[in-house]
Design a protein around this motif. Structure first.
Motif, PDB file in Angstrom:
ATOM      1  N   TYR A 175      -0.233  -7.716  -5.619  1.00  0.00           N
ATOM      2  CA  TYR A 175      -0.955  -5.767  -5.706  1.00  0.00           C
ATOM      3  C   TYR A 175      -0.357  -4.857  -4.782  1.00  0.00           C
ATOM      4  O   TYR A 175       0.342  -5.288  -4.229  1.00  0.00           O
ATOM      5  CB  TYR A 175      -2.306  -6.550  -4.721  1.00  0.00           C
ATOM      6  CG  TYR A 175      -3.550  -7.715  -5.085  1.00  0.00           C
ATOM      7  CD1 TYR A 175      -4.077  -7.592  -6.057  1.00  0.00           C
ATOM      8  CD2 TYR A 175      -2.909  -8.829  -4.125  1.00  0.00           C
ATOM      9  CE1 TYR A 175      -4.772  -8.730  -6.606  1.00  0.00           C
ATOM     10  CE2 TYR A 175      -3.529 -10.161  -4.813  1.00  0.00           C
ATOM     11  CZ  TYR A 175      -4.453  -9.841  -6.282  1.00  0.00           C
ATOM     12  OH  TYR A 175      -5.256 -11.354  -6.358  1.00  0.00           O
ATOM     13  N   ASN A 224       0.768  -0.861  -0.097  1.00  0.00           N
ATOM     14  CA  ASN A 224       0.091  -0.033  -0.252  1.00  0.00           C
ATOM     15  C   ASN A 224       0.622   0.892   0.323  1.00  0.00           C
ATOM     16  O   ASN A 224       1.466   1.359   0.650  1.00  0.00           O
ATOM     17  CB  ASN A 224      -1.055   0.099   1.163  1.00  0.00           C
ATOM     18  CG  ASN A 224      -1.980   1.010   0.670  1.00  0.00           C
ATOM     19  OD1 ASN A 224      -2.182   2.520   1.058  1.00  0.00           O
ATOM     20  ND2 ASN A 224      -3.297   0.783   1.247  1.00  0.00           N
ATOM     21  N   LYS A 255      -5.658  -0.045  -7.198  1.00  0.00           N
ATOM     22  CA  LYS A 255      -5.630  -1.507  -6.625  1.00  0.00           C
ATOM     23  C   LYS A 255      -5.211  -2.456  -7.998  1.00  0.00           C
ATOM     24  O   LYS A 255      -5.645  -2.133  -8.811  1.00  0.00           O
ATOM     25  CB  LYS A 255      -6.896  -2.155  -5.556  1.00  0.00           C
ATOM     26  CG  LYS A 255      -6.171  -3.424  -5.429  1.00  0.00           C
ATOM     27  CD  LYS A 255      -6.738  -4.068  -4.208  1.00  0.00           C
ATOM     28  CE  LYS A 255      -5.951  -5.690  -3.225  1.00  0.00           C
ATOM     29  NZ  LYS A 255      -7.172  -5.584  -2.952  1.00  0.00           N
ATOM     30  N   GLU A 277      -1.666  -0.834  -4.321  1.00  0.00           N
ATOM     31  CA  GLU A 277      -2.886  -0.295  -4.275  1.00  0.00           C
ATOM     32  C   GLU A 277      -1.777   1.335  -3.283  1.00  0.00           C
ATOM     33  O   GLU A 277      -1.452   1.277  -2.956  1.00  0.00           O
ATOM     34  CB  GLU A 277      -4.418  -0.378  -3.338  1.00  0.00           C
ATOM     35  CG  GLU A 277      -3.778  -0.656  -1.592  1.00  0.00           C
ATOM     36  CD  GLU A 277      -5.036  -1.933  -0.969  1.00  0.00           C
ATOM     37  OE1 GLU A 277      -6.180  -0.705  -1.492  1.00  0.00           O
ATOM     38  OE2 GLU A 277      -4.961  -2.688  -0.651  1.00  0.00           O
TER      39      GLU A 277
END
Length: 127
Positions: free
Chosen positions: A118, A32, A101, A120
């Protein structure tokens, strides 16, 4: 008798060779970025992985879900116990501010052939 012993030995060696396999373990699967300004829309992170198997690990492909995300990865085989990196850059230039994302699909010769990473974050409007 010699043929039986030889065949048994070949079978055992074949099974041992077939069970040798690379295995990949990532330090994290999600990153993140938090908040960043559209004034500086390019952000980068690094995913570190280790070959926890007993055969050389080869990353065949790293594909992002969007053209705004670019993965770079270790192209040389990673020996058992060694580590490699996948560097991911997100470029929000020209994109609308807000939350995003994205996924990066990693394909390799590991026991788990496909892993998804991932990223984001929140790109804030430049005021």
């Amino acid at each position: 008798m010699k043929k039986l012993i030889l065949m048994t030995l070949m079978l055992v060696c074949g099974i041992a060779f077939a069970s040798a396999q690379a295995d990949i373990k990532f330090d994290k699967l999600t990153h993140n970025f938090g908040s960043f300004s559209e004034k500086s829309p390019k952000v980068t992170c690094v995913f570190t992985f280790t070959n926890v198997g007993d055969k050389a690990l080869v990353i065949n492909q790293a594909v992002a879900s969007c053209g705004c995300t670019v993965p770079e990865y270790t192209k040389t085989p990673i020996q058992p116990g060694e580590s490699g990196e996948i560097k991911v850059t997100y470029n929000g230039a020209g994109k609308f501010p807000g939350h995003f994302k994205k996924s990066i699909t990693i394909r390799s010769n590991a026991k788990t052939e496909m892993v998804r990473l991932y990223i984001e974050g929140d790109m804030t409007e430049d005021k």
